[in-house]
Design a protein around this motif. Structure first.
Motif, short mmCIF file in Angstrom:
data_model
loop_
_atom_site.label_atom_id
_atom_site.label_comp_id
_atom_site.label_asym_id
_atom_site.label_seq_id
_atom_site.Cartn_x
_atom_site.Cartn_y
_atom_site.Cartn_z
N ASP A 1 0.88 -1.18 0.11
CA ASP A 1 0.07 0.13 0.14
C ASP A 1 0.79 1.30 0.09
O ASP A 1 0.37 2.43 0.08
CB ASP A 1 -0.81 -0.12 1.16
CG ASP A 1 -1.90 -0.87 1.17
OD1 ASP A 1 -2.17 -1.33 -0.15
OD2 ASP A 1 -2.30 -1.58 2.20
N THR A 2 1.98 1.32 0.02
CA THR A 2 3.30 2.57 0.00
C THR A 2 3.02 2.79 -1.63
O THR A 2 2.87 1.84 -2.63
CB THR A 2 4.45 2.21 0.48
OG1 THR A 2 5.14 0.88 -0.34
CG2 THR A 2 4.36 1.86 1.95
N MET A 3 3.40 4.13 -1.77
CA MET A 3 3.35 4.56 -3.28
C MET A 3 4.81 4.83 -3.52
O MET A 3 5.63 5.29 -2.96
CB MET A 3 2.61 5.87 -3.21
CG MET A 3 1.33 5.76 -2.72
SD MET A 3 0.00 4.61 -3.48
CE MET A 3 -0.03 5.20 -5.00
N VAL A 4 5.20 4.19 -4.91
CA VAL A 4 6.34 4.18 -5.54
C VAL A 4 6.55 5.58 -6.80
O VAL A 4 5.48 5.34 -7.45
CB VAL A 4 6.79 2.92 -5.95
CG1 VAL A 4 8.14 3.22 -6.82
CG2 VAL A 4 7.10 1.90 -5.03
N GLU A 5 7.21 6.42 -6.38
CA GLU A 5 6.98 7.45 -7.24
C GLU A 5 7.99 7.06 -8.72
O GLU A 5 8.95 6.23 -8.87
CB GLU A 5 8.16 8.73 -6.85
CG GLU A 5 8.42 9.68 -7.75
CD GLU A 5 7.36 10.78 -7.86
OE1 GLU A 5 7.35 11.66 -8.86
OE2 GLU A 5 6.53 10.79 -6.64
N LEU A 6 7.25 7.31 -9.87
CA LEU A 6 7.42 6.81 -11.12
C LEU A 6 8.15 7.88 -11.86
O LEU A 6 9.14 7.62 -12.63
CB LEU A 6 6.49 6.16 -11.89
CG LEU A 6 5.65 4.84 -11.02
CD1 LEU A 6 4.60 4.63 -11.97
CD2 LEU A 6 6.84 3.73 -10.81
N ASN A 7 7.79 9.28 -11.77
CA ASN A 7 8.04 10.13 -12.82
C ASN A 7 9.54 10.62 -12.33
O ASN A 7 10.01 11.55 -12.86
CB ASN A 7 7.24 11.31 -12.37
CG ASN A 7 6.02 11.13 -13.62
OD1 ASN A 7 6.25 10.42 -14.66
ND2 ASN A 7 4.99 11.98 -13.64
N ALA A 8 10.06 10.11 -11.33
CA ALA A 8 11.61 10.34 -11.08
C ALA A 8 12.41 10.20 -12.22
O ALA A 8 13.48 10.67 -12.10
CB ALA A 8 12.17 9.51 -9.74
N LEU A 9 12.29 9.32 -12.94
CA LEU A 9 12.82 9.03 -14.27
C LEU A 9 12.61 9.99 -15.27
O LEU A 9 13.62 9.94 -16.27
CB LEU A 9 12.31 7.61 -14.73
CG LEU A 9 12.68 6.59 -13.50
CD1 LEU A 9 12.11 5.01 -14.04
CD2 LEU A 9 14.01 6.35 -13.18
N ASP A 10 11.92 10.95 -14.95
CA ASP A 10 11.78 12.14 -15.93
C ASP A 10 12.80 13.24 -15.50
O ASP A 10 12.94 13.34 -14.34
CB ASP A 10 10.29 12.52 -15.86
CG ASP A 10 9.93 13.78 -16.97
OD1 ASP A 10 11.16 14.30 -17.40
OD2 ASP A 10 8.88 14.07 -17.23
N PRO A 11 13.58 13.74 -16.14
CA PRO A 11 14.71 14.55 -15.81
C PRO A 11 13.99 15.94 -15.38
O PRO A 11 14.80 16.58 -14.66
CB PRO A 11 15.67 14.78 -17.32
CG PRO A 11 14.58 14.43 -18.35
CD PRO A 11 13.90 13.39 -17.74
N PHE A 12 12.84 16.38 -15.94
CA PHE A 12 12.31 17.75 -15.55
C PHE A 12 11.48 17.37 -14.31
O PHE A 12 10.79 16.59 -14.19
CB PHE A 12 11.56 18.13 -16.81
CG PHE A 12 12.45 18.64 -17.94
CD1 PHE A 12 13.08 19.90 -17.50
CD2 PHE A 12 12.68 17.51 -19.18
CE1 PHE A 12 13.90 20.25 -18.96
CE2 PHE A 12 13.46 18.12 -19.81
CZ PHE A 12 14.06 19.42 -19.92
N PRO A 13 11.24 18.75 -13.55
CA PRO A 13 12.22 19.70 -13.57
C PRO A 13 13.52 19.46 -13.05
O PRO A 13 13.77 18.64 -12.05
CB PRO A 13 11.31 20.73 -12.76
CG PRO A 13 10.67 19.69 -11.55
CD PRO A 13 10.22 18.62 -12.47
N LEU A 14 14.41 20.31 -13.39
CA LEU A 14 15.70 20.32 -12.77
C LEU A 14 15.76 21.13 -11.67
O LEU A 14 15.14 22.21 -11.67
CB LEU A 14 16.94 20.98 -13.90
CG LEU A 14 17.35 19.97 -15.01
CD1 LEU A 14 16.09 19.79 -15.92
CD2 LEU A 14 18.48 20.65 -15.77
#
Length: 432
Positions: free
Chosen positions: A89-102
């Protein structure tokens, strides 16, 4: 791979297990057609993944990104201690693989975000979105970090437009100046990292490289990994490996050369005005050197950056402390070579003097192969020398029982190699 629990995970089947167990269980109340559409949208657009019992980071990485190899980045960004034991039930961040925003990690001097309304001075912690224009001023340095862990150092007098490349890639459109990049080794190749100029494009497969654009030529030095160069006019291509550099001209081809070796015979001295002087004893005739000082060993926080055609380089004064120095030679094509790296204990040549009760304590930094003398006199010209003492060790020197009148002091040094005597520091003793 060693597994503490004693089992071996079948990575090949982990993705299908994730689909069947994690996603279908989560949306079991939805009709199959809707589930199919929802799964398709999640695999490309979801920002987070809700962990189900038995999920691992390998499962999540393989399902959302098509490979299990992205699990280290997911672990780092989400601060997960054990990639095998995820809490349900914890949430794993997926958009961390998007370089933006810097995000801005460090700024020295002036660096701006250029917008239609004007230039806004950047500061640590600021976020930089896709399409932004970065400009650095003279003598400045800016370090930014991408969400996928890559970092870039933008030195002075550089102008860069940040563009998205593909779905999760990034392009630095280098209009002027330079960018030095540190790309994580586990970064997926399909997430592009490009340097683009009007002369050519660098496609990064490596982890540490430098690119600069001036005089209508794109220059690169590869220190770790590999970079692919492509000409913008005649579509010529070249691969630049670790230890190599390349020059891409707007009208010509691509010239690949080995990097110059690190400079040898480097001597570093702290001067009395708190500046740092670097002497290179074995320079090559006509060679240009680049010397940088940073407060960290990775040279992400560069505070001094100088080019010199002389074998002697002197930096502006710096507060005493520990610094990191790197020096590289630049060849006739303008390509920067391998660096010699040093740790500097910058002390200046001032003598510390303090009074403790009826005594005076003298202390200064003792250089190797150098003899010192503390001299006390009744006049500032030192014609009436009261004391001419050569310390026997490098520790503090304690002098007591001095006359009550004003006393002049100086510390002189004798360099055994040059047989030269110089005044290190001088002053006056006045009882408190």
């Amino acid at each position: 791979m060693r597994i503490e629990n004693g089992g071996v995970m079948n990575i090949r089947n982990s993705g299908s297990r994730l689909k069947a167990k994690s996603l279908l269980q989560r949306f079991s109340s939805v009709v199959f057609g809707s589930v199919f559409l929802l799964i398709g949208s999640l695999s490309y657009a979801s920002d987070t993944h809700q962990v189900m019992p038995g999920d691992t980071l390998w499962d999540i990485s393989e399902y959302y990104y098509g490979t299990p190899d992205e699990w280290p980045t997911l672990q780092q960004v989400n601060a997960i201690a054990d990639p095998f034991k995820l809490q349900p039930d914890t949430m794993v961040e997926l958009n961390a693989l998007d370089p933006f925003p810097l995000s801005v990690l460090y700024r020295s001097g002036d660096a701006w975000l250029v917008e239609e309304s004007g230039e806004n001075l950047l500061k640590s912690g600021d976020l930089i979105e896709v399409g932004s224009v970065i400009q650095t001023g003279p003598g400045s340095s800016l370090t930014v970090q991408m969400r996928d862990g890559a970092r870039a150092v933008v030195p002075s007098n550089s102008r860069i437009v940040l563009k998205r490349e593909g779905e999760r890639g990034i392009t630095f459109q280098l209009e002027q100046g330079e960018v030095e990049s540190y790309v994580p080794k586990n970064r997926m190749r399909r997430r592009a990292y490009n340097i683009e100029t009007t002369a050519g494009v660098l496609g990064v497969r490596g982890t540490h490289f430098r690119a600069s654009y001036a005089g209508e030529a794109l220059l690169t030095s590869v220190y770790e990994g590999n970079v692919a160069a492509q000409h913008r006019v005649n579509t010529a291509e070249a691969s630049i490996d670790e230890g190599e550099g390349a020059r891409v001209d707007r009208e010509g081809g691509i010239q690949v050369v080995p990097l110059l070796p690190p400079p040898e015979g480097v001597a570093i001295n702290s001067l009395s005005n708190e500046s740092i002087q670097v002497d290179i004893s074995s320079p090559i005739q006509g060679q240009t050197f680049r010397a940088q000082i940073a407060s960290d060993p990775n040279f992400l926080t560069i505070i001094r950056d100088q080019l010199s055609q002389s074998s002697q380089i002197q930096f502006d004064p710096l507060p005493p402390g520990f610094y990191h120095l790197r020096i590289a030679a630049i060849d006739e094509l303008g390509i920067e070579g391998e660096s010699a790296i040093f740790v500097i204990h910058h002390h200046g040549d001032q003598v510390s003097v303090k009074q403790e009760e009826d005594a005076w304590i003298f202390e200064w930094f003792h250089k190797a192969q150098t003899n010192y003398r503390l001299q006390l006199a009744a006049d500032h010209e030192f014609t009436q020398v009261l004391l001419n003492y050569e310390p026997q060790n490098n520790g503090p020197l304690r002098i007591s029982r001095l006359p009550g009148n004003e006393i002049f002091w100086r510390v002189v040094s004798l360099d055994e190699r040059t047989n030269m005597t110089v005044v290190l520091d001088t002053g006056t003793l006045r009882s408190l």
